[in-house]
Design a protein around this motif. Structure first.
Motif, PDB file in Angstrom:
ATOM      1  N   GLU A   1       5.668  -5.104   1.612  1.00  0.00           N
ATOM      2  CA  GLU A   1       4.782  -4.619   2.665  1.00  0.00           C
ATOM      3  C   GLU A   1       3.557  -3.925   2.064  1.00  0.00           C
ATOM      4  O   GLU A   1       2.435  -4.079   2.558  1.00  0.00           O
ATOM      5  CB  GLU A   1       5.534  -3.658   3.586  1.00  0.00           C
TER       6      GLU A   1
ATOM      7  N   ILE B   1       4.991   3.424   4.131  1.00  0.00           N
ATOM      8  CA  ILE B   1       5.389   2.132   3.567  1.00  0.00           C
ATOM      9  C   ILE B   1       6.323   2.385   2.385  1.00  0.00           C
ATOM     10  O   ILE B   1       5.940   3.018   1.401  1.00  0.00           O
ATOM     11  CB  ILE B   1       4.168   1.327   3.113  1.00  0.00           C
ATOM     12  N   THR B   2       7.545   1.889   2.480  1.00  0.00           N
ATOM     13  CA  THR B   2       8.518   2.057   1.397  1.00  0.00           C
ATOM     14  C   THR B   2       9.021   0.722   0.857  1.00  0.00           C
ATOM     15  O   THR B   2       9.914   0.700   0.010  1.00  0.00           O
ATOM     16  CB  THR B   2       9.713   2.905   1.864  1.00  0.00           C
ATOM     17  N   ASP B   3       8.467  -0.366   1.341  1.00  0.00           N
ATOM     18  CA  ASP B   3       8.844  -1.706   0.888  1.00  0.00           C
ATOM     19  C   ASP B   3       7.722  -2.270   0.037  1.00  0.00           C
ATOM     20  O   ASP B   3       6.554  -2.282   0.455  1.00  0.00           O
ATOM     21  CB  ASP B   3       9.103  -2.618   2.091  1.00  0.00           C
ATOM     22  N   ARG B   4       8.053  -2.734  -1.161  1.00  0.00           N
ATOM     23  CA  ARG B   4       7.036  -3.211  -2.095  1.00  0.00           C
ATOM     24  C   ARG B   4       6.251  -4.406  -1.537  1.00  0.00           C
ATOM     25  O   ARG B   4       5.027  -4.488  -1.689  1.00  0.00           O
ATOM     26  CB  ARG B   4       7.703  -3.586  -3.415  1.00  0.00           C
TER      27      ARG B   4
END
Length: 250
Positions: A169, A164-167
């Protein structure tokens, strides 16, 4: 002799939570962190407000420590005590699951492994005690992000294509951990590896650590990459057992 008074234990947990946090917390956030019904948390906060142990921000309605309590510090359960109380439960979890078991806590330098039980298969393994884990990419880290105000993520580093690299998400994933009470990782930190973790709670419901297992994806997940429910229940049962040992010890 009379037994402990639950409402006082819960009030103490609220104060510790506020002392450990980085800013004011809403009643819903406090209720979730301590596994309390929202009306119960609200009643405790109103009582603490009345005696000056907490303050309420006039603009946001959120709560913070009040002048009457002073500076509580970070009042954490001693790591050595936690390890000694959890060691037999961790050994049993490794034996039942057939996987390695780790216990981690949130520290200033990150999610840190304080206890590690090897897989019971006599394979070559490296001791992970002292290892700092990425909070956003591990099940142990996600549990502590969900419940421990000291846990945080500075950068969402990618380790695999599933990290997970999206805040946004990550926020949704952490909210899901709070909803169901456990966390998972499937090839988010290391390819071919999966993990399951659950919170360890002390008296009053305060989360002081996370316990979890890691192993090959094909053992912990089905063919749809969903973690196996039996493994989830083993981890949750171990966390509940450590909680019982901690509360009986004090």
């Amino acid at each position: 002799m009379p037994g402990p008074i639950q409402s006082i234990e819960r009030a103490a947990a609220v104060l510790r939570l506020l002392a450990r946090g980085s800013g004011p917390l809403g009643v819903g956030e406090i209720a979730t962190a301590l596994d309390l019904a929202k009306p119960t948390a609200h009643g405790i906060l109103r009582t603490l407000l009345g005696v000056g142990f907490v303050d309420q921000d006039a603009l946001t309605g959120k709560y913070l420590l009040g002048p009457a309590i002073g500076e509580l510090g970070t009042d954490r359960l001693d790591v050595n005590e936690l390890r000694s109380r959890a060691i037999h439960r961790a050994d049993a979890l490794a034996s039942r699951s057939g996987e390695s078991v780790r216990i981690a806590v949130a520290r200033e330098d990150g999610i840190t492994v304080i206890h590690h039980v090897f897989r019971p298969d006599n394979s070559v393994q490296a001791l992970a005690v002292g290892e700092v884990l990425p909070a956003h990419a591990t099940a142990l880290g996600k549990v502590l992000l969900a419940y421990d105000a000291a846990a945080e993520v500075v950068a969402l580093q990618g380790f695999t294509r599933r990290t997970i690299t999206d805040r946004g998400e990550l926020d949704r994933a952490v909210a899901e951990v709070r909803r169901r009470g456990w966390a998972e990782e499937v090839e988010e930190h290391r390819s071919g590896e999966a993990g399951i973790a659950a919170p360890i709670r002390a008296r009053g419901g305060l989360v002081v650590a996370a316990i979890g297992i890691t192993g090959p994806v094909d053992r912990l997940c089905d063919n749809r990459l969903q973690v196996r429910s039996a493994a989830v229940e083993q981890v949750r049962a171990a966390a509940a057992a450590v909680h019982r040992d901690l509360t009986a010890a004090r």
